[in-house]
Design a protein around this motif. Structure first.
Motif, PDB file in Angstrom:
ATOM      1  N   PHE A 129      39.691  39.322  23.784  1.00 54.94           N
ATOM      2  CA  PHE A 129      39.761  38.613  25.049  1.00 54.94           C
ATOM      3  C   PHE A 129      38.351  38.521  25.602  1.00 54.94           C
ATOM      4  O   PHE A 129      37.681  39.546  25.799  1.00 54.94           O
ATOM      5  CB  PHE A 129      40.676  39.341  26.037  1.00 54.94           C
ATOM      6  N   ARG A 130      37.924  37.269  25.892  1.00 54.39           N
ATOM      7  CA  ARG A 130      36.561  37.071  26.378  1.00 54.39           C
ATOM      8  C   ARG A 130      36.497  37.277  27.885  1.00 54.39           C
ATOM      9  O   ARG A 130      37.511  37.232  28.595  1.00 54.39           O
ATOM     10  CB  ARG A 130      36.073  35.674  26.008  1.00 54.39           C
ATOM     11  N   ARG A 131      35.306  37.476  28.381  1.00 56.05           N
ATOM     12  CA  ARG A 131      35.116  37.742  29.792  1.00 56.05           C
ATOM     13  C   ARG A 131      35.587  36.572  30.657  1.00 56.05           C
ATOM     14  O   ARG A 131      36.225  36.767  31.701  1.00 56.05           O
ATOM     15  CB  ARG A 131      33.642  38.048  30.070  1.00 56.05           C
ATOM     16  N   ASP A 132      35.253  35.330  30.246  1.00 56.28           N
ATOM     17  CA  ASP A 132      35.657  34.193  31.052  1.00 56.28           C
ATOM     18  C   ASP A 132      37.177  34.062  31.107  1.00 56.28           C
ATOM     19  O   ASP A 132      37.750  33.673  32.130  1.00 56.28           O
ATOM     20  CB  ASP A 132      35.025  32.906  30.519  1.00 56.28           C
ATOM     21  N   GLN A 133      37.863  34.437  30.018  1.00 54.00           N
ATOM     22  CA  GLN A 133      39.319  34.383  30.011  1.00 54.00           C
ATOM     23  C   GLN A 133      39.907  35.391  30.985  1.00 54.00           C
ATOM     24  O   GLN A 133      40.871  35.101  31.700  1.00 54.00           O
ATOM     25  CB  GLN A 133      39.844  34.642  28.591  1.00 54.00           C
ATOM     26  N   ILE A 134      39.322  36.596  31.041  1.00 49.49           N
ATOM     27  CA  ILE A 134      39.800  37.614  31.976  1.00 49.49           C
ATOM     28  C   ILE A 134      39.522  37.193  33.411  1.00 49.49           C
ATOM     29  O   ILE A 134      40.354  37.368  34.306  1.00 49.49           O
ATOM     30  CB  ILE A 134      39.151  38.975  31.663  1.00 49.49           C
ATOM     31  N   SER A 135      38.352  36.578  33.639  1.00 51.72           N
ATOM     32  CA  SER A 135      37.996  36.169  34.999  1.00 51.72           C
ATOM     33  C   SER A 135      38.932  35.078  35.508  1.00 51.72           C
ATOM     34  O   SER A 135      39.328  35.076  36.682  1.00 51.72           O
ATOM     35  CB  SER A 135      36.542  35.680  35.032  1.00 51.72           C
ATOM     36  N   ARG A 136      39.301  34.129  34.651  1.00 52.10           N
ATOM     37  CA  ARG A 136      40.175  33.030  35.083  1.00 52.10           C
ATOM     38  C   ARG A 136      41.621  33.463  35.301  1.00 52.10           C
ATOM     39  O   ARG A 136      42.400  32.767  35.941  1.00 52.10           O
ATOM     40  CB  ARG A 136      40.141  31.903  34.041  1.00 52.10           C
ATOM     41  N   SER A 137      42.000  34.647  34.781  1.00 53.89           N
ATOM     42  CA  SER A 137      43.389  35.075  34.898  1.00 53.89           C
ATOM     43  C   SER A 137      43.754  35.492  36.311  1.00 53.89           C
ATOM     44  O   SER A 137      44.930  35.526  36.676  1.00 53.89           O
ATOM     45  CB  SER A 137      43.659  36.230  33.939  1.00 53.89           C
ATOM     46  N   GLY A 138      42.779  35.832  37.145  1.00 53.54           N
ATOM     47  CA  GLY A 138      43.041  36.207  38.525  1.00 53.54           C
ATOM     48  C   GLY A 138      43.543  37.624  38.713  1.00 53.54           C
ATOM     49  O   GLY A 138      43.962  37.983  39.815  1.00 53.54           O
ATOM     50  N   VAL A 139      43.481  38.480  37.674  1.00 56.72           N
ATOM     51  CA  VAL A 139      43.963  39.854  37.802  1.00 56.72           C
ATOM     52  C   VAL A 139      42.932  40.687  38.551  1.00 56.72           C
ATOM     53  O   VAL A 139      41.761  40.319  38.647  1.00 56.72           O
ATOM     54  CB  VAL A 139      44.245  40.462  36.411  1.00 56.72           C
ATOM     55  N   VAL A 140      43.406  41.821  39.073  1.00 50.48           N
ATOM     56  CA  VAL A 140      42.492  42.698  39.817  1.00 50.48           C
ATOM     57  C   VAL A 140      42.070  43.908  39.003  1.00 50.48           C
ATOM     58  O   VAL A 140      41.158  44.616  39.401  1.00 50.48           O
ATOM     59  CB  VAL A 140      43.144  43.159  41.135  1.00 50.48           C
ATOM     60  N   ASN A 141      42.729  44.183  37.882  1.00 48.89           N
ATOM     61  CA  ASN A 141      42.310  45.293  37.036  1.00 48.89           C
ATOM     62  C   ASN A 141      42.671  44.976  35.587  1.00 48.89           C
ATOM     63  O   ASN A 141      43.539  44.111  35.322  1.00 48.89           O
ATOM     64  CB  ASN A 141      42.917  46.628  37.478  1.00 48.89           C
TER      65      ASN A 141
END
Length: 298
Positions: free
Chosen positions: A240-252
């Motif tokens: 999982f790439r950083r941009d994918q995690i950032s776009r997911s809107g999760v907090v942790n």
């Protein structure tokens, strides 16, 4: 009939035997020899120590000696007296000192050793392994190598109850006195303070999943991070790439992995016994690769 024998003369033999204790004696003595001609200084040394010194008076009366003040062994005092003169002393087969011109120029080295509290370190053995020379510190904690061939040496000090002390890079030049900065001995349980050492290096990128990889050059393998992986490998890998995690809107990260992996290998922890003490009670941790939630490490 007169049966008798004649005794050989004993005068010369008796004088020689009386000189032997003085020649072999090496106990420290108090010296107070001023700077004067080497010839006069050697005469004063011979009178005080009752040791015979063989030298050329006419040759050495034009050479200036070095001041010798303090308590030293006779051989060490003689070396101090001749320091920087271009002459050295050696013993011959009969125990007498013979003064000769040095075949090569020499320098000298001295320094001070202290105890952890700052008091002088007396009676500490100090050696120059490369020059095969050693001396003992005096009452002021001072050590002095009067005649050392030019070169770079290690100064090693050893004393019972203290860590060995090594000082590297002591450069001795011809006809020059090198004064080593005072150093303190340390007991084994004390922390050794080392000189600062700066390590410099480069890296091609900051993080393995950094999207700005072009700014840091091509990625290189670190361990097995860049080994090719497929779904058919014994241990499948999902990245999982950083941009994918950032776009997911999760907090942790735990929430993101729970949402992405819940439909595959992830499971929620079973209901916990209310009477059981567990750090994971009431949490939504993941079970990865068949391990229980409290055994998963990310």
């Amino acid at each position: 009939m007169n049966h008798g024998f004649r005794l050989p003369p004993r005068a010369g033999l008796t004088a020689l035997l009386l000189l032997l204790p003085a020649v072999l004696r090496a106990e420290p003595m108090e010296f107070s020899l001023p700077a004067e001609s080497v010839a006069d200084a050697l005469l004063a040394f011979s009178t005080q120590t009752r040791m015979e010194v063989l030298f050329s008076f006419d040759e050495l009366r034009r050479v200036q000696s070095t001041v010798v003040v303090g308590r030293f062994e006779p051989e060490e005092a003689l070396g101090r007296l001749l320091r920087g003169t271009g002459y050295t002393a050696r013993r011959n087969g009969r125990g007498k000192f013979v003064i000769t011109r040095t075949t090569q120029p020499t320098g000298s080295l001295k320094g001070v050793l202290l105890l952890p509290g700052g008091a002088p370190a007396r009676g500490v053995r100090v050696s120059l392994p490369e020059a095969k020379q050693s001396v003992t510190t005096d009452e002021r904690g001072e050590y002095d190598f009067a005649s050392v061939p030019p070169g770079v040496y290690r100064v090693v000090a050893t004393a019972p109850g203290y860590e060995p002390l090594q000082m590297a890079g002591a450069r001795v030049d011809a006809d020059t006195l090198l004064t080593v900065e005072p150093r303190a001995l340390q007991r084994p349980e004390e922390v050794t303070r080392l000189q600062p050492y700066v390590v410099k290096g480069d890296t091609t990128h900051l993080w393995p999943v950094d999207p700005n990889r072009d700014a840091y050059g091509a990625r290189v393998a670190a361990g097995n991070i860049d080994l090719p992986r497929t779904e058919d490998d014994p241990i499948p890998v999902t990245v999982f790439r950083r941009d994918q995690i950032s776009r997911s809107g999760v907090v942790n990260l735990n929430e993101f992995l729970h949402r992405e992996l819940l439909d595959s290998a992830a499971t929620l922890p079973p209901e916990q016994d209310p009477g059981q003490t567990n750090l994971f009670v009431g949490s939504t941790n993941l079970s990865l690769r068949g391990y229980a939630p409290d055994q998963t490490v990310i």
